[in-house]
Design a protein around this motif. Structure first.
Motif, PDB file in Angstrom:
ATOM      1  N   TYR A   8       0.833  -1.194   0.000  1.00  0.00           N
ATOM      2  CA  TYR A   8       0.000   0.000   0.000  1.00  0.00           C
ATOM      3  C   TYR A   8       0.877   1.257   0.000  1.00  0.00           C
ATOM      4  O   TYR A   8       2.054   1.201   0.317  1.00  0.00           O
ATOM      5  CB  TYR A   8      -0.984  -0.001   1.167  1.00  0.00           C
ATOM      6  CG  TYR A   8      -0.377  -0.286   2.519  1.00  0.00           C
ATOM      7  CD1 TYR A   8       0.163   0.740   3.266  1.00  0.00           C
ATOM      8  CD2 TYR A   8      -0.369  -1.576   3.039  1.00  0.00           C
ATOM      9  CE1 TYR A   8       0.716   0.497   4.498  1.00  0.00           C
ATOM     10  CE2 TYR A   8       0.190  -1.825   4.286  1.00  0.00           C
ATOM     11  CZ  TYR A   8       0.724  -0.789   5.010  1.00  0.00           C
ATOM     12  OH  TYR A   8       1.273  -1.020   6.234  1.00  0.00           O
ATOM     13  N   TYR A  18      -1.860   7.846  -0.242  1.00  0.00           N
ATOM     14  CA  TYR A  18      -2.070   7.330   1.106  1.00  0.00           C
ATOM     15  C   TYR A  18      -3.388   7.849   1.684  1.00  0.00           C
ATOM     16  O   TYR A  18      -4.175   7.079   2.235  1.00  0.00           O
ATOM     17  CB  TYR A  18      -0.898   7.736   2.006  1.00  0.00           C
ATOM     18  CG  TYR A  18      -0.929   7.099   3.371  1.00  0.00           C
ATOM     19  CD1 TYR A  18      -0.428   5.824   3.563  1.00  0.00           C
ATOM     20  CD2 TYR A  18      -1.452   7.776   4.472  1.00  0.00           C
ATOM     21  CE1 TYR A  18      -0.442   5.226   4.819  1.00  0.00           C
ATOM     22  CE2 TYR A  18      -1.468   7.198   5.724  1.00  0.00           C
ATOM     23  CZ  TYR A  18      -0.964   5.925   5.899  1.00  0.00           C
ATOM     24  OH  TYR A  18      -0.983   5.346   7.143  1.00  0.00           O
ATOM     25  N   MET A  21      -6.264   6.155   0.104  1.00  0.00           N
ATOM     26  CA  MET A  21      -6.416   4.807   0.645  1.00  0.00           C
ATOM     27  C   MET A  21      -7.139   4.852   1.995  1.00  0.00           C
ATOM     28  O   MET A  21      -8.055   4.062   2.250  1.00  0.00           O
ATOM     29  CB  MET A  21      -5.050   4.144   0.813  1.00  0.00           C
ATOM     30  CG  MET A  21      -5.134   2.747   1.412  1.00  0.00           C
ATOM     31  SD  MET A  21      -3.560   2.122   1.999  1.00  0.00           S
ATOM     32  CE  MET A  21      -3.223   3.197   3.376  1.00  0.00           C
TER      33      MET A  21
END
Length: 101
Positions: A8, A18, A21
């Motif tokens: 990730y 980020y 996400m």
């Protein structure tokens, strides 16, 4: 400087990815009818996301989607009443079955 050995995005290497996400994970928590605190705890435990980051993204989502969150929190506040009723129903049903025997 920062090395990301995960699949990730890294907060320091790719902050935009980020944050996206984290937003996606918060949306998944909302689909599971989790409270803010439950979401923060789950993301910390399962995705190693710091609580402050989750809280910051949550607050921004809340600012951008005021109507959604008002409805969400309203339905969430009704949930304990409904869950209490649902939890009592099986106990009552068991007593009723016990009386039949």
């Amino acid at each position: 400087m920062y090395h990301n050995n995960h699949s990730y995005p890294c907060l320091h290497c790719h902050p935009h990815s980020y944050i996206r996400m984290v937003q996606h994970l918060i949306e998944r928590c909302l689909l599971l009818h989790m409270s803010r605190d439950q979401c923060i705890k789950a993301l910390e435990e399962h995705a190693s996301i710091r609580p402050l980051i989750t809280l910051t993204v949550w607050k921004e989502l809340q600012k951008e989607n005021k109507d959604f969150f008002q409805t969400y929190f309203h339905s969430f506040s009704l949930r304990p009443l409904m869950s209490r009723h649902i939890q009592r129903a099986p106990k009552f049903a068991r007593r009723k079955l016990w009386r039949l025997y």
